[in-house]
Design a protein around this motif. Structure first.
Motif, short mmCIF file in Angstrom:
data_model
loop_
_atom_site.label_atom_id
_atom_site.label_comp_id
_atom_site.label_asym_id
_atom_site.label_seq_id
_atom_site.Cartn_x
_atom_site.Cartn_y
_atom_site.Cartn_z
N ASN A 44 68.98 54.72 50.33
CA ASN A 44 70.42 54.50 50.47
C ASN A 44 71.24 55.53 49.70
N ILE A 45 72.22 56.11 50.41
CA ILE A 45 73.31 56.88 49.82
C ILE A 45 74.58 56.40 50.53
N GLY A 46 75.52 55.81 49.77
CA GLY A 46 76.76 55.36 50.39
C GLY A 46 76.83 53.86 50.54
N ASP A 47 77.62 53.40 51.53
CA ASP A 47 77.86 51.97 51.66
C ASP A 47 77.41 51.37 52.99
N THR A 104 72.18 48.61 47.45
CA THR A 104 73.40 48.41 46.67
C THR A 104 74.41 49.48 47.08
N ASP A 105 75.61 49.04 47.47
CA ASP A 105 76.64 49.99 47.92
C ASP A 105 76.99 50.97 46.81
N HIS A 106 77.17 52.23 47.20
CA HIS A 106 77.73 53.23 46.29
C HIS A 106 79.23 53.32 46.62
N SER A 107 79.99 52.42 46.03
CA SER A 107 81.42 52.35 46.34
C SER A 107 82.21 51.95 45.10
N VAL A 108 83.49 52.28 45.11
CA VAL A 108 84.37 51.90 44.01
C VAL A 108 84.41 50.39 43.86
N VAL A 109 84.49 49.70 45.00
CA VAL A 109 84.57 48.23 44.97
C VAL A 109 83.30 47.63 44.37
N GLN A 110 82.12 48.16 44.77
CA GLN A 110 80.88 47.63 44.22
C GLN A 110 80.79 47.86 42.71
N GLU A 111 81.29 49.00 42.24
CA GLU A 111 81.28 49.26 40.80
C GLU A 111 82.17 48.26 40.06
N LEU A 112 83.31 47.91 40.68
CA LEU A 112 84.20 46.92 40.07
C LEU A 112 83.55 45.53 40.06
N ILE A 113 82.83 45.20 41.14
CA ILE A 113 82.13 43.91 41.19
C ILE A 113 81.04 43.87 40.11
N SER A 114 80.26 44.96 40.02
CA SER A 114 79.17 45.02 39.05
C SER A 114 79.68 44.94 37.62
N ALA A 115 80.90 45.45 37.40
CA ALA A 115 81.49 45.41 36.05
C ALA A 115 82.17 44.08 35.76
#
Length: 267
Positions: A129-132, A148-159
Motif C-alpha cells: 500500500n501507498i496512498g488511500d 492503513t491509509d496514508h492520508s492527513v485524516v488517518q494521521e489525525l485519527i491515529s493521533a
C-alpha cells in the motif's frame, strides 16, 4: 444505469499439500461526476492492484497507467517480491517524470493490492500500500481493513484528534501523504497474511469507500459468493450513493484444498 460487464476469472495453484483455487473479478468506472477515469487496475495472478491517479488534466491517468503497466510486467514473470515491486515503481516514477503532461506538482497515484507469495513452503498473502486505496479481508464472516491509509485524516485519527465519524466529512478528506509521483520513490507498506480457506479480498479505490461503508461492503460479500456479482453490486451502490469519484474494485475469493486430508476449517 450501465455498469461495465465483467466476468469471473479463475486459477488453480498447486501446493505441496493440496491446491489453491482462486476466483476473481475486477470492475472500474469513472463515476457520475468525473469527466475521465484516472483509476487503473491490475488483476493478473499472482498480483492484484488498484491505482488511483491524481493530477490536473490527464496527469493522474498517466501516473496510474504507468504504475499498472510496470507492475503488469512483474506479474507476467511471476516473480513478485518487494524488490521487484519497488523496482517497477521506480521505473513508473521515471515514466511519470518524463511525460510532458505530468509536470503538475499534485500528479501521482496510489498503489494498493495483494499478491500470493509461494517462496516459502507455506504460502502467504502479502498486501502492499501507498496512498488511500484499500485492501479489505473477509474472514469468518467479518470484514477487516488490512491496509492503513496514508492520508492527513488517518494521521489525525491515529493521533486521537479526529473520530472516524468526523473524518467522513473532513475538508482534507482527499489529501494523501504518500503517493507514487514524478519526484517520489516511495516503498509500499507490506502486511503478510496466512492463506486460509474461504478468505475473500476486496481491493478498491476511495471512490468506493467514499460512497459505501465497511458494513455495505460486507453486505454485498455476504449476499454474493461470485466475485463478479459482488463487485458489480458494490459499484452500482457506489454510483447510486453519488458516484463522486472514479470507482475501482477487485474481489478475490480463496478456496484451499488439502490432499487426502480435511482442511483445518473442517477439523
Amino acid at each position: 444505469m450501465t455498469v461495465p460487464e465483467a466476468a469471473t476469472q479463475s486459477r488453480t495453484v498447486p501446493l505441496a499439500d493440496g491446491a489453491l483455487e482462486l476466483r476473481w473479478s475486477e470492475v472500474t468506472h469513472r463515476g457520475r461526476r468525473r469527466e475521465a477515469n484516472q483509476d487503473a487496475v491490475l488483476a493478473q495472478y499472482p498480483l492484484f492492484v488498484v491505482a488511483d491517479g491524481m493530477g490536473g488534466h490527464i496527469g493522474g491517468e498517466i501516473a496510474s497507467a504507468s504504475a499498472v503497466e510496470r507492475l503488469t510486467a512483474v506479474a507476467i514473470t511471476g516473480e513478485v517480491t518487494p524488490k521487484t515491486i519497488e523496482k517497477a515503481l521506480s521505473r513508473a516514477v521515471a515514466d511519470i517524470a518524463s511525460h510532458p503532461e505530468t509536470t503538475d506538482e499534485g500528479t501521482g497515484t496510489t498503489v494498493t493490492g495483494v499478491y500470493l507469495d509461494l517462496s516459502d513452503p507455506e504460502p502467504t498473502w502479502v498486501t502492499l500500500n501507498i496512498g488511500d486505496s484499500r485492501v479489505y479481508l473477509f474472514r469468518d464472516g467479518a470484514l477487516a481493513q488490512v491496509t492503513t491509509d496514508h492520508s492527513v485524516v488517518q494521521e489525525l485519527i491515529s493521533a486521537g484528534r479526529l473520530s472516524p465519524e468526523e473524518a467522513e466529512n473532513h475538508p482534507y478528506g482527499n489529501v494523501i501523504t504518500r503517493a507514487v509521483g514524478p519526484s517520489d520513490a516511495v516503498a509500499p507498506d507490506y502486511v503478510r497474511l496466512e492463506v486460509v480457506d474461504g478468505d475473500r479480498f476486496v481491493v478498491c479505490s476511495d471512490g468506493l469507500t467514499k460512497e459505501l461503508t465497511d458494513y455495505g461492503i460486507l453486505h454485498f460479500l455476504l449476499q454474493h459468493d461470485d466475485p463478479t456479482d459482488a463487485a458489480d453490486d458494490m459499484l452500482e451502490a457506489a454510483l447510486e450513493n453519488g458516484g463522486r469519484d472514479n470507482v475501482t474494485i477487485i474481489v478475490l475469493n480463496v478456496h484451499r484444498t488439502f490432499d487426502g486430508a480435511p482442511s483445518p476449517a473442517e477439523d
